[in-house]
Design an enzyme around this catalytic site. Structure first.
Site, mmCIF file in Angstrom:
data_model
loop_
_atom_site.group_PDB
_atom_site.id
_atom_site.type_symbol
_atom_site.label_atom_id
_atom_site.label_comp_id
_atom_site.label_asym_id
_atom_site.label_seq_id
_atom_site.Cartn_x
_atom_site.Cartn_y
_atom_site.Cartn_z
ATOM 1 N N LYS A 109 40.525 48.772 58.407
ATOM 2 C CA LYS A 109 41.025 49.495 58.883
ATOM 3 C C LYS A 109 40.446 50.872 59.151
ATOM 4 O O LYS A 109 39.776 51.701 58.296
ATOM 5 C CB LYS A 109 42.573 49.658 57.411
ATOM 6 C CG LYS A 109 43.060 49.202 57.348
ATOM 7 C CD LYS A 109 43.669 48.460 58.210
ATOM 8 C CE LYS A 109 44.101 47.482 57.788
ATOM 9 N NZ LYS A 109 44.880 46.145 58.910
ATOM 10 N N HIS B 247 43.452 33.307 60.432
ATOM 11 C CA HIS B 247 44.358 34.497 60.572
ATOM 12 C C HIS B 247 45.454 34.080 61.813
ATOM 13 O O HIS B 247 45.246 33.231 62.451
ATOM 14 C CB HIS B 247 43.670 35.843 61.451
ATOM 15 C CG HIS B 247 45.168 37.039 61.218
ATOM 16 N ND1 HIS B 247 45.842 36.958 61.718
ATOM 17 C CD2 HIS B 247 44.562 38.155 60.648
ATOM 18 C CE1 HIS B 247 46.809 38.280 61.809
ATOM 19 N NE2 HIS B 247 45.464 38.768 60.821
#
Length: 493
Positions: free
Chosen positions: A184, A302
């Site tokens: 992140k 994902h």
């Protein structure tokens, strides 16, 4: 005058023709797509649809229409049906039940002959099962809830490239969930700063760090730059900790040729795992799974884009079907819900997802959304991944709901730690090991979880800070996909 033998023969042929062929538009139920007496065969592909008929449309006719449009039918009778074994190749709706407490919706069970499907092809399977039928006007909404894929059909798929057991052996990590983290912010970091995040997280105690779904090769960080800095970080962290470490390098790209090139460089740099997104499509997923098996790489998937068709309860496709298709296609990891995180996930339904990915055989359990018994024909297991809004203070809940065969990914729960990324990783690792120790001592770790964590935090400042910061934060929103599956008698109305 008596009829000649030739005249009788012509009349008989005409009678037979009329009985077999009727031109024009005929209700699907009368064309053979509804058969309440059908005896399901072990080799049949079975599908369970949630059907919402248009007002005035009989539910039996709606179910038959779904069967017809997903197999051999078109909008009118065609004479070329007589050139095929139409009775064999027609899908058969054989059971229709009203959805409990929902008079407008029905569960329609449909059987498909195995020969309707190409061996080993998810693309061909989906072209029939979720093809044109979802736009059919006779149904107001349609959702594919579950499927039973027969043993003989499953045997035509390779299954996971690595599987849970072999992955643990390669990593030399047993008896606990694996720990991960998504870098992140997901977009905007330079390659060097990205590598710093990876190093700090792995050195602090995580097993994996990952690219997020939309990190590919953008102007702020090209893919080669990312791969080089990331693998330098992975190797340094492995040397510092003495553990096997990994980073999911996202190889998703615009073309298969480009994905191959990215995967090949990941392998040459020593990565143990690569990553793809669900949005690349079923054929590309199977193709990369084959590459991963041929090259001894773990393949992480994902589920980007999944909720566009799986989240609404009346239309689309349940995620358990995606779990089945992806296990057949050959992925090793797939995001499957956290229960306590920020993303969609009812506890009971999520348990059904995890069973679908991990068990060698499935047993019918309507409460968990498992409508069929199903043998996985020795296909390897898929490692579920839990990510999205989880933190160290939930460790007891995560292990209780999800078990040990899971990757727990703490993105914000690692990188958001006030003392830095390494401290965030350490907090998660200490919390995990404290909870696993309590489990191994046969303690009631779900009930005693907060106390166990506070005790562990006395000797770990990083964990103490994490618990003080996030406390008992949980995203307690009502799930849109809750369990409403109870046993009901067949309503052949």
């Amino acid at each position: 005058m008596s009829q000649s033998l030739e005249e009788k023969s012509v009349q008989e042929r005409t009678r037979i023709k009329n009985s077999r062929y009727e031109s024009g538009v005929i209700p699907y139920a009368k064309m053979g797509y509804w058969n309440p007496d059908y005896q399901v065969k072990d080799t049949d592909v079975l599908a369970l649809f949630r059907v919402t008929p248009q007002p005035g449309v009989d539910p039996i006719e709606a179910a038959a229409a779904v069967a017809g449009e997903s197999s051999t039918a078109t909008w009118t009778v065609v004479w070329t049906d007589l050139l095929t074994a139409a009775d064999l190749y027609r899908a058969k709706a054989y059971k229709v039940d009203q959805v409990p407490n929902n008079p407008e919706q029905y569960f329609a069970y449909i059987a498909y002959e195995l020969d309707l499907f190409e061996e080993g092809s998810i693309a061909n399977l989906t072209a029939s099962i979720i093809g044109n039928v979802f736009g059919f006007k006779a149904v107001k909404a349609l959702r594919l809830e579950d499927m039973r894929l027969p043993f003989a059909y499953i045997k035509t798929f390779q299954g996971p490239a690595t599987g849970v057991i072999l992955e643990r052996e390669r990593l030399d990590k047993f008896g606990r969930p694996l720990l991960g983290c998504t870098t992140k912010p997901k977009l905007g970091l330079s390659g060097k700063n990205y590598g710093r995040v990876v190093y700090e997280a792995l050195k602090g105690g995580l097993d994996f760090v990952k690219d997020d779904e939309n990190i590919n090769s953008q102007p702020f960080m090209r893919w080669r730059e990312r791969y080089l800095f990331v693998m330098e970080a992975v190797n340094k962290a492995a040397a510092a900790t003495g553990e096997v470490k990994g980073h999911y390098l996202n190889v998703t790209a615009a073309t298969m040729e480009e994905m191959y090139a990215r995967a090949q460089l990941a392998k040459e740099l020593g990565s143990v795992i690569i990553m793809i997104d669900l949005v690349i499509g079923y054929t590309a997923i199977q193709t990369m799974a084959k590459w991963a098996r041929d090259n001894d790489m773990i393949l992480h998937l994902h589920r980007a884009g999944n909720s566009t068709y799986s989240r609404q309860k009346n239309h689309g496709m349940n995620f358990r079907v995606i779990c089945k298709w992806m296990r057949m296609a050959g992925v090793d990891h797939i995001h499957a819900g956290t229960v306590v995180g920020k993303l969609e996930g009812d506890p009971i339904i999520t348990r059904g997802f995890y069973k679908t990915l991990l068990l060698p055989k499935l047993e019918r359990n309507l409460q968990e959304g498992l409508f069929f018994d199903m043998d996985w024909a020795s296909l390897r297991k898929v490692m579920p991944v839990a990510s999205g809004g989880i933190h160290a203070g939930q460790m007891h809940q995560l292990i209780h709901y999800l078990g040990e065969d899971v990757v727990l990914q703490f993105g914000g729960g690692t990188i958001g730690h006030p003392d830095g990324i390494q401290s965030g990783a350490t907090a998660n690792r200490v919390a995990l090991e404290a909870m696993i120790l309590a489990r191994n001592e046969n303690r009631d770790f779900l009930t005693e979880g907060p106390e166990i964590l506070r005790e562990a935090a006395k000797n770990c400042g990083a964990l103490r800070t994490a618990l003080d910061l996030w406390k008992d934060i949980t995203f307690n929103y009502t799930s849109t996909d809750t369990s409403d599956f109870v046993e009901t008698p067949t309503a052949n109305i």
